[in-house]
Scaffold this motif. Structure first.
Motif, PDB file in Angstrom:
ATOM      1  N   GLY A   1       0.784  -1.227   0.000  1.00  0.00           N
ATOM      2  CA  GLY A   1       0.000   0.000   0.000  1.00  0.00           C
ATOM      3  C   GLY A   1       0.812   1.271   0.000  1.00  0.00           C
ATOM      4  O   GLY A   1       0.381   2.278   0.554  1.00  0.00           O
ATOM      5  N   TRP A   2       1.984   1.250  -0.620  1.00  0.00           N
ATOM      6  CA  TRP A   2       2.861   2.416  -0.639  1.00  0.00           C
ATOM      7  C   TRP A   2       2.174   3.622  -1.262  1.00  0.00           C
ATOM      8  O   TRP A   2       2.324   4.752  -0.786  1.00  0.00           O
ATOM      9  CB  TRP A   2       4.140   2.059  -1.394  1.00  0.00           C
ATOM     10  CG  TRP A   2       5.130   3.166  -1.458  1.00  0.00           C
ATOM     11  CD1 TRP A   2       5.352   4.000  -2.517  1.00  0.00           C
ATOM     12  CD2 TRP A   2       6.036   3.580  -0.436  1.00  0.00           C
ATOM     13  NE1 TRP A   2       6.339   4.898  -2.206  1.00  0.00           N
ATOM     14  CE2 TRP A   2       6.776   4.654  -0.930  1.00  0.00           C
ATOM     15  CE3 TRP A   2       6.289   3.144   0.853  1.00  0.00           C
ATOM     16  CZ2 TRP A   2       7.749   5.302  -0.197  1.00  0.00           C
ATOM     17  CZ3 TRP A   2       7.268   3.787   1.593  1.00  0.00           C
ATOM     18  CH2 TRP A   2       7.980   4.858   1.061  1.00  0.00           C
TER      19      TRP A   2
ATOM     20  N   GLU B   1       4.630  12.968   3.045  1.00  0.00           N
ATOM     21  CA  GLU B   1       5.326  13.096   4.335  1.00  0.00           C
ATOM     22  C   GLU B   1       5.518  11.731   5.005  1.00  0.00           C
ATOM     23  O   GLU B   1       6.581  11.447   5.558  1.00  0.00           O
ATOM     24  CB  GLU B   1       4.535  14.030   5.253  1.00  0.00           C
ATOM     25  CG  GLU B   1       5.225  14.308   6.562  1.00  0.00           C
ATOM     26  CD  GLU B   1       4.437  15.289   7.426  1.00  0.00           C
ATOM     27  OE1 GLU B   1       4.573  15.208   8.657  1.00  0.00           O
ATOM     28  OE2 GLU B   1       3.696  16.120   6.867  1.00  0.00           O
ATOM     29  N   THR B   2       4.523  10.879   4.939  1.00  0.00           N
ATOM     30  CA  THR B   2       4.625   9.533   5.515  1.00  0.00           C
ATOM     31  C   THR B   2       5.658   8.703   4.764  1.00  0.00           C
ATOM     32  O   THR B   2       6.430   7.961   5.378  1.00  0.00           O
ATOM     33  CB  THR B   2       3.251   8.827   5.489  1.00  0.00           C
ATOM     34  OG1 THR B   2       2.293   9.639   6.167  1.00  0.00           O
ATOM     35  CG2 THR B   2       3.321   7.465   6.141  1.00  0.00           C
ATOM     36  N   LYS B   3       5.684   8.836   3.441  1.00  0.00           N
ATOM     37  CA  LYS B   3       6.673   8.102   2.638  1.00  0.00           C
ATOM     38  C   LYS B   3       8.098   8.511   3.015  1.00  0.00           C
ATOM     39  O   LYS B   3       8.973   7.663   3.158  1.00  0.00           O
ATOM     40  CB  LYS B   3       6.441   8.350   1.148  1.00  0.00           C
ATOM     41  CG  LYS B   3       5.208   7.686   0.593  1.00  0.00           C
ATOM     42  CD  LYS B   3       5.064   8.011  -0.884  1.00  0.00           C
ATOM     43  CE  LYS B   3       3.805   7.451  -1.470  1.00  0.00           C
ATOM     44  NZ  LYS B   3       3.658   7.785  -2.894  1.00  0.00           N
ATOM     45  N   ILE B   4       8.319   9.810   3.190  1.00  0.00           N
ATOM     46  CA  ILE B   4       9.653  10.301   3.573  1.00  0.00           C
ATOM     47  C   ILE B   4      10.036   9.758   4.949  1.00  0.00           C
ATOM     48  O   ILE B   4      11.169   9.318   5.169  1.00  0.00           O
ATOM     49  CB  ILE B   4       9.687  11.844   3.531  1.00  0.00           C
ATOM     50  CG1 ILE B   4       9.596  12.333   2.077  1.00  0.00           C
ATOM     51  CG2 ILE B   4      10.933  12.380   4.210  1.00  0.00           C
ATOM     52  CD1 ILE B   4       9.387  13.815   1.925  1.00  0.00           C
ATOM     53  N   GLN B   5       9.072   9.764   5.871  1.00  0.00           N
ATOM     54  CA  GLN B   5       9.328   9.240   7.214  1.00  0.00           C
ATOM     55  C   GLN B   5       9.651   7.742   7.162  1.00  0.00           C
ATOM     56  O   GLN B   5      10.587   7.275   7.810  1.00  0.00           O
ATOM     57  CB  GLN B   5       8.120   9.491   8.106  1.00  0.00           C
ATOM     58  CG  GLN B   5       8.307   8.973   9.521  1.00  0.00           C
ATOM     59  CD  GLN B   5       7.046   9.105  10.352  1.00  0.00           C
ATOM     60  OE1 GLN B   5       5.965   9.346   9.829  1.00  0.00           O
ATOM     61  NE2 GLN B   5       7.189   8.933  11.648  1.00  0.00           N
ATOM     62  N   LYS B   6       8.895   6.975   6.386  1.00  0.00           N
ATOM     63  CA  LYS B   6       9.128   5.533   6.280  1.00  0.00           C
ATOM     64  C   LYS B   6      10.498   5.241   5.657  1.00  0.00           C
ATOM     65  O   LYS B   6      11.190   4.317   6.078  1.00  0.00           O
ATOM     66  CB  LYS B   6       8.037   4.864   5.441  1.00  0.00           C
ATOM     67  CG  LYS B   6       6.652   4.982   6.015  1.00  0.00           C
ATOM     68  CD  LYS B   6       6.381   3.856   6.947  1.00  0.00           C
ATOM     69  CE  LYS B   6       4.941   3.917   7.418  1.00  0.00           C
ATOM     70  NZ  LYS B   6       4.698   3.068   8.545  1.00  0.00           N
ATOM     71  N   ARG B   7      10.891   6.015   4.642  1.00  0.00           N
ATOM     72  CA  ARG B   7      12.215   5.829   4.029  1.00  0.00           C
ATOM     73  C   ARG B   7      13.326   6.109   5.039  1.00  0.00           C
ATOM     74  O   ARG B   7      14.325   5.386   5.087  1.00  0.00           O
ATOM     75  CB  ARG B   7      12.373   6.747   2.823  1.00  0.00           C
ATOM     76  CG  ARG B   7      11.651   6.267   1.603  1.00  0.00           C
ATOM     77  CD  ARG B   7      12.021   7.113   0.387  1.00  0.00           C
ATOM     78  NE  ARG B   7      10.936   7.054  -0.563  1.00  0.00           N
ATOM     79  CZ  ARG B   7      10.211   8.085  -0.967  1.00  0.00           C
ATOM     80  NH1 ARG B   7      10.477   9.299  -0.532  1.00  0.00           N
ATOM     81  NH2 ARG B   7       9.243   7.920  -1.828  1.00  0.00           N
ATOM     82  N   ALA B   8      13.158   7.163   5.837  1.00  0.00           N
ATOM     83  CA  ALA B   8      14.172   7.501   6.844  1.00  0.00           C
ATOM     84  C   ALA B   8      14.272   6.404   7.900  1.00  0.00           C
ATOM     85  O   ALA B   8      15.376   6.036   8.324  1.00  0.00           O
ATOM     86  CB  ALA B   8      13.840   8.843   7.489  1.00  0.00           C
ATOM     87  N   ILE B   9      13.142   5.869   8.323  1.00  0.00           N
ATOM     88  CA  ILE B   9      13.143   4.782   9.311  1.00  0.00           C
ATOM     89  C   ILE B   9      13.860   3.564   8.738  1.00  0.00           C
ATOM     90  O   ILE B   9      14.691   2.943   9.404  1.00  0.00           O
ATOM     91  CB  ILE B   9      11.699   4.435   9.733  1.00  0.00           C
ATOM     92  CG1 ILE B   9      11.103   5.572  10.562  1.00  0.00           C
ATOM     93  CG2 ILE B   9      11.652   3.120  10.501  1.00  0.00           C
ATOM     94  CD1 ILE B   9       9.609   5.442  10.800  1.00  0.00           C
ATOM     95  N   GLU B  10      13.548   3.205   7.507  1.00  0.00           N
ATOM     96  CA  GLU B  10      14.180   2.037   6.878  1.00  0.00           C
ATOM     97  C   GLU B  10      15.681   2.237   6.706  1.00  0.00           C
ATOM     98  O   GLU B  10      16.470   1.317   6.929  1.00  0.00           O
ATOM     99  CB  GLU B  10      13.527   1.778   5.513  1.00  0.00           C
ATOM    100  CG  GLU B  10      14.033   0.552   4.808  1.00  0.00           C
ATOM    101  CD  GLU B  10      13.703  -0.739   5.540  1.00  0.00           C
ATOM    102  OE1 GLU B  10      14.414  -1.736   5.300  1.00  0.00           O
ATOM    103  OE2 GLU B  10      12.759  -0.756   6.348  1.00  0.00           O
ATOM    104  N   LEU B  11      16.084   3.437   6.322  1.00  0.00           N
ATOM    105  CA  LEU B  11      17.502   3.735   6.166  1.00  0.00           C
ATOM    106  C   LEU B  11      18.240   3.616   7.503  1.00  0.00           C
ATOM    107  O   LEU B  11      19.320   3.013   7.576  1.00  0.00           O
ATOM    108  CB  LEU B  11      17.677   5.137   5.587  1.00  0.00           C
ATOM    109  CG  LEU B  11      19.081   5.570   5.212  1.00  0.00           C
ATOM    110  CD1 LEU B  11      19.668   4.661   4.149  1.00  0.00           C
ATOM    111  CD2 LEU B  11      19.070   7.004   4.728  1.00  0.00           C
TER     112      LEU B  11
END
Length: 122
Positions: A76-77, A83-93
């Protein structure tokens, strides 16, 4: 998790090859590479290569590099806002960086020897 599992002595049952070498005969860590024969290493590299070429394909021309959605693993990307996508990418990184530091620490301790809590003698 795999490093800690093998350090705890958990192994698959049965032989790893037709010559009768058991999974329990293969040590954990770097010393496992020394005990595997040439064909086992070729098989491992071929499997990883197959995954790289056929399964983990990067979607070209997307908003960010490293987009490995392949119509099978899509959670469900597109439904999330930017803003949520940027946050999720930062968490994964950050999780990836932490995992790399953790495994590098375990590899370093294995080469130096000694004892580590939860892992034991290396």
């Amino acid at each position: 998790v795999g490093f800690l599992t093998t350090a705890a002595g958990v192994r698959l049952p049965g032989p790893i090859n037709y010559s009768g070498t058991m999974f329990t005969d293969i040590p954990g860590g770097f010393s496992a590479i020394k005990t595997l024969d040439q064909w086992a290493l070729i098989q491992i590299f071929a499997f990883v290569g197959l995954l790289e070429l056929l399964v983990m394909k990067e979607i070209i021309n997307t908003a960010h590099p490293g987009d490995f959605r392949n119509d099978f693993l899509d959670f469900g990307w597109e439904e999330w806002d930017e803003e949520t996508k940027i946050q999720k990418r930062a968490i994964e990184l950050n999780n990836g960086r932490a995992a790399m530091m953790g495994i590098l620490g375990l590899m370093m301790h294995e080469q130096l020897g000694g004892s580590i809590p939860l892992v034991g003698e290396m």
